[in-house]
Motif scaffolding. Structure first.
Motif, mmCIF file in Angstrom:
data_model
loop_
_atom_site.group_PDB
_atom_site.id
_atom_site.type_symbol
_atom_site.label_atom_id
_atom_site.label_comp_id
_atom_site.label_asym_id
_atom_site.label_seq_id
_atom_site.Cartn_x
_atom_site.Cartn_y
_atom_site.Cartn_z
ATOM 1 N N ALA A 51 -72.786 89.183 48.977
ATOM 2 C CA ALA A 51 -73.596 88.107 49.182
ATOM 3 C C ALA A 51 -73.100 87.449 50.043
ATOM 4 C CB ALA A 51 -73.321 87.316 47.927
ATOM 5 N N VAL A 52 -72.113 87.171 50.573
ATOM 6 C CA VAL A 52 -71.766 86.273 51.645
ATOM 7 C C VAL A 52 -71.731 86.920 53.017
ATOM 8 C CG1 VAL A 52 -69.331 85.131 52.698
ATOM 9 C CG2 VAL A 52 -69.469 85.367 50.478
ATOM 10 N N PHE A 53 -71.612 88.247 53.071
ATOM 11 C CA PHE A 53 -71.933 88.923 54.469
ATOM 12 C C PHE A 53 -73.330 89.132 54.681
ATOM 13 C CE2 PHE A 53 -67.697 91.599 54.412
ATOM 14 C CZ PHE A 53 -67.013 90.273 54.711
ATOM 15 N N GLY A 54 -74.019 89.158 53.589
ATOM 16 C CA GLY A 54 -75.605 89.143 53.703
ATOM 17 C C GLY A 54 -76.160 87.927 54.043
ATOM 18 N N THR A 55 -75.699 86.625 53.700
ATOM 19 C CA THR A 55 -76.151 85.276 54.166
ATOM 20 C C THR A 55 -75.707 85.084 55.357
ATOM 21 O OG1 THR A 55 -75.760 84.631 51.804
ATOM 22 C CG2 THR A 55 -75.937 82.972 53.412
ATOM 23 N N THR A 56 -74.405 85.686 55.564
ATOM 24 C CA THR A 56 -74.059 85.367 57.100
ATOM 25 C C THR A 56 -74.851 86.069 58.136
ATOM 26 O OG1 THR A 56 -71.678 85.064 56.169
ATOM 27 C CG2 THR A 56 -72.035 85.557 58.532
ATOM 28 N N ALA A 57 -75.060 87.168 57.656
ATOM 29 C CA ALA A 57 -76.123 88.017 58.957
ATOM 30 C C ALA A 57 -77.105 87.425 58.856
ATOM 31 C CB ALA A 57 -76.088 89.390 58.208
ATOM 32 N N ARG A 58 -77.938 87.076 57.735
ATOM 33 C CA ARG A 58 -79.088 86.366 57.861
ATOM 34 C C ARG A 58 -79.180 85.256 58.777
ATOM 35 N NH1 ARG A 58 -81.902 82.473 55.284
ATOM 36 N NH2 ARG A 58 -80.243 82.204 53.562
ATOM 37 N N HIS A 59 -77.976 84.287 58.596
ATOM 38 C CA HIS A 59 -77.934 83.100 59.361
ATOM 39 C C HIS A 59 -77.967 83.488 60.877
ATOM 40 C CE1 HIS A 59 -78.166 79.934 56.459
ATOM 41 N NE2 HIS A 59 -77.236 80.649 55.755
ATOM 42 N N LEU A 60 -77.159 84.464 61.196
ATOM 43 C CA LEU A 60 -76.745 84.888 62.463
ATOM 44 C C LEU A 60 -77.803 85.517 62.957
ATOM 45 C CD1 LEU A 60 -73.658 86.613 62.474
ATOM 46 C CD2 LEU A 60 -73.871 84.933 63.623
ATOM 47 N N VAL A 61 -78.800 86.034 62.695
ATOM 48 C CA VAL A 61 -80.206 86.611 63.043
ATOM 49 C C VAL A 61 -81.096 85.668 63.110
ATOM 50 C CG1 VAL A 61 -82.116 88.234 62.560
ATOM 51 C CG2 VAL A 61 -79.952 88.972 62.268
#
Length: 133
Positions: A51-61
Motif C-alpha cells: 500500500a505505501v510503496f504503491g502510493t509512493t510510486a504513483r506519486h513519483l510517476v
C-alpha cells in the motif's frame, strides 16, 4: 518387542530401499496448517509495504517535480523489493518438487521462505517511516 517396533523397522527399510513412507493424516494436517498460517502472516506483512510503496510510486510517476529517471527507477525498485519474497518462495517450491516431494511437503519450506522474505519489505517500510522527515 511388539508390533510398534516391527512397523517402525518396516518403514525405515522401505525408506532405505527407495520407497516412500505413507504419511499420516496428522502430518498432512500439520503441513497444511503451517502453509496456511505462514502464508497469511507473510501476505499480512506484505500488505502494508504494498500500500505505501504503491502510493509512493504513483506519486513519483504523477508529480511534476520528479525527473524521468526517478519516474522509472523508483517504481521498478519498489516492485523488485515486493516481488523478491515471491520469487524466492517459487524457487524453493520448484526445488522441492524437483527432489520428488509431494506438493504439500514442498510447499512448507517455500511458504516459510515467503514468510522470511516478507520481513525485508516490512523492515524497509518501518525504516522509511522512522527516518522520514
Amino acid at each position: 518387542m511388539g508390533h510398534g517396533q516391527a512397523g517402525g523397522e518396516h518403514a525405515v527399510e522401505a525408506h532405505a530401499a527407495g520407497g516412500h513412507r505413507e504419511r499420516t493424516g496428522a502430518e498432512r494436517a500439520t503441513e497444511g496448517l503451517t502453509v496456511a498460517v505462514a502464508s497469511a502472516l507473510s501476505f499480512g506483512l506484505l500488505a502494508g509495504p504494498v500500500a505505501v510503496f504503491g502510493t509512493t510510486a504513483r506519486h513519483l510517476v504523477t508529480d511534476t517535480g520528479t525527473t524521468a529517471f526517478s519516474r522509472f527507477v523508483a517504481p521498478v525498485v519498489l516492485l523488485a523489493i515486493l516481488a523478491l519474497p515471491l520469487v524466492l518462495a517459487r524457487a524453493v517450491f520448484r526445488s522441492g518438487l524437483g527432489k520428488g516431494r509431494e506438493r504439500l511437503t514442498a510447499a512448507v519450506p517455500a511458504t516459510l521462505t515467503l514468510l522470511a522474505g516478507s520481513v525485508l519489505p516490512f523492515a524497509a517500510l518501518w525504516l522509511v517511516l522512522a527516518y522520514a522527515d
